[in-house]
Design a protein around this motif. Structure first.
Motif, PDB file in Angstrom:
ATOM      1  N   LYS A 103       0.851  -1.193   0.000  1.00  0.00           N
ATOM      2  CA  LYS A 103       0.000   0.000   0.000  1.00  0.00           C
ATOM      3  C   LYS A 103       0.883   1.238   0.000  1.00  0.00           C
ATOM      4  O   LYS A 103       1.720   1.404   0.878  1.00  0.00           O
ATOM      5  N   GLY A 104       0.709   2.110  -0.986  1.00  0.00           N
ATOM      6  CA  GLY A 104       1.594   3.252  -1.140  1.00  0.00           C
ATOM      7  C   GLY A 104       1.022   4.560  -0.621  1.00  0.00           C
ATOM      8  O   GLY A 104      -0.149   4.656  -0.283  1.00  0.00           O
ATOM      9  N   ILE A 105       1.888   5.555  -0.578  1.00  0.00           N
ATOM     10  CA  ILE A 105       1.487   6.928  -0.315  1.00  0.00           C
ATOM     11  C   ILE A 105       1.825   7.719  -1.572  1.00  0.00           C
ATOM     12  O   ILE A 105       2.957   7.679  -2.050  1.00  0.00           O
ATOM     13  N   LEU A 106       0.823   8.389  -2.106  1.00  0.00           N
ATOM     14  CA  LEU A 106       0.906   9.110  -3.378  1.00  0.00           C
ATOM     15  C   LEU A 106       1.119   8.173  -4.569  1.00  0.00           C
ATOM     16  O   LEU A 106       1.499   8.606  -5.643  1.00  0.00           O
ATOM     17  N   GLU A 107       0.865   6.894  -4.359  1.00  0.00           N
ATOM     18  CA  GLU A 107       0.889   5.910  -5.445  1.00  0.00           C
ATOM     19  C   GLU A 107       0.056   4.713  -5.028  1.00  0.00           C
ATOM     20  O   GLU A 107      -0.113   4.432  -3.849  1.00  0.00           O
ATOM     21  N   LEU A 108      -0.469   4.024  -6.032  1.00  0.00           N
ATOM     22  CA  LEU A 108      -1.234   2.811  -5.764  1.00  0.00           C
ATOM     23  C   LEU A 108      -0.341   1.600  -5.958  1.00  0.00           C
ATOM     24  O   LEU A 108       0.405   1.520  -6.934  1.00  0.00           O
ATOM     25  N   LYS A 109      -0.437   0.683  -5.021  1.00  0.00           N
ATOM     26  CA  LYS A 109       0.277  -0.588  -5.119  1.00  0.00           C
ATOM     27  C   LYS A 109      -0.747  -1.712  -5.187  1.00  0.00           C
ATOM     28  O   LYS A 109      -1.932  -1.462  -5.412  1.00  0.00           O
ATOM     29  N   ARG A 110      -0.323  -2.921  -4.954  1.00  0.00           N
ATOM     30  CA  ARG A 110      -1.193  -4.081  -5.096  1.00  0.00           C
ATOM     31  C   ARG A 110      -2.495  -3.952  -4.304  1.00  0.00           C
ATOM     32  O   ARG A 110      -3.579  -4.251  -4.811  1.00  0.00           O
ATOM     33  N   ASP A 111      -2.411  -3.510  -3.041  1.00  0.00           N
ATOM     34  CA  ASP A 111      -3.596  -3.419  -2.189  1.00  0.00           C
ATOM     35  C   ASP A 111      -4.195  -2.022  -2.110  1.00  0.00           C
ATOM     36  O   ASP A 111      -5.147  -1.797  -1.371  1.00  0.00           O
ATOM     37  N   GLY A 112      -3.627  -1.062  -2.834  1.00  0.00           N
ATOM     38  CA  GLY A 112      -4.180   0.293  -2.834  1.00  0.00           C
ATOM     39  C   GLY A 112      -3.154   1.314  -2.396  1.00  0.00           C
ATOM     40  O   GLY A 112      -1.954   1.138  -2.575  1.00  0.00           O
ATOM     41  N   GLY A 113      -3.662   2.396  -1.777  1.00  0.00           N
ATOM     42  CA  GLY A 113      -2.766   3.438  -1.323  1.00  0.00           C
ATOM     43  C   GLY A 113      -3.512   4.693  -0.919  1.00  0.00           C
ATOM     44  O   GLY A 113      -4.736   4.746  -0.937  1.00  0.00           O
ATOM     45  N   TRP A 114      -2.726   5.690  -0.528  1.00  0.00           N
ATOM     46  CA  TRP A 114      -3.236   6.989  -0.107  1.00  0.00           C
ATOM     47  C   TRP A 114      -2.912   8.013  -1.186  1.00  0.00           C
ATOM     48  O   TRP A 114      -1.750   8.187  -1.546  1.00  0.00           O
ATOM     49  N   LEU A 115      -3.951   8.695  -1.695  1.00  0.00           N
ATOM     50  CA  LEU A 115      -3.774   9.737  -2.693  1.00  0.00           C
ATOM     51  C   LEU A 115      -4.233  11.070  -2.114  1.00  0.00           C
ATOM     52  O   LEU A 115      -5.215  11.121  -1.381  1.00  0.00           O
ATOM     53  N   LYS A 116      -3.551  12.152  -2.479  1.00  0.00           N
ATOM     54  CA  LYS A 116      -3.841  13.480  -1.958  1.00  0.00           C
ATOM     55  C   LYS A 116      -4.510  14.324  -3.041  1.00  0.00           C
ATOM     56  O   LYS A 116      -4.098  14.280  -4.195  1.00  0.00           O
ATOM     57  N   PHE A 117      -5.518  15.102  -2.635  1.00  0.00           N
ATOM     58  CA  PHE A 117      -6.286  15.925  -3.563  1.00  0.00           C
ATOM     59  C   PHE A 117      -6.448  17.335  -3.007  1.00  0.00           C
ATOM     60  O   PHE A 117      -6.303  17.564  -1.815  1.00  0.00           O
TER      61      PHE A 117
END
Length: 77
Positions: free
Chosen positions: A40-54
């Motif tokens: 799970k990434g920050i500012l990117e999506l990985k296999r299980d998802g991630g955190w994106l900023k808007f």
């Protein structure tokens, strides 16, 4: 993939692929606890998802509609 730099208000979306949920967070303790993991990434999506900023909740909702429309959308805070 387009990401937005934050302004005075932090708007983050936690995209969770295994549960098919997108959760919008604006100001809560979950933002302090977010961390990158192997899947799970920050500012990117990985296999299980991630955190994106808007820039705004509306931008996050547009992203959800255009990219994760089959996932549930939750506004946590």
């Amino acid at each position: 993939m387009l990401f937005f730099k934050g302004n005075s208000k932090n708007v983050w979306m936690n995209i969770d692929k295994p549960t098919k949920k997108c959760t919008i967070h604006t100001n809560c303790s979950y933002l302090d606890k977010k961390s990158e993991t192997k899947y799970k990434g920050i500012l990117e999506l990985k296999r299980d998802g991630g955190w994106l900023k808007f820039d705004s909740k509306n931008e996050a909702k547009k992203y959800h509609l255009n990219n994760c429309g089959t996932y549930s959308l939750i506004e946590h805070c």
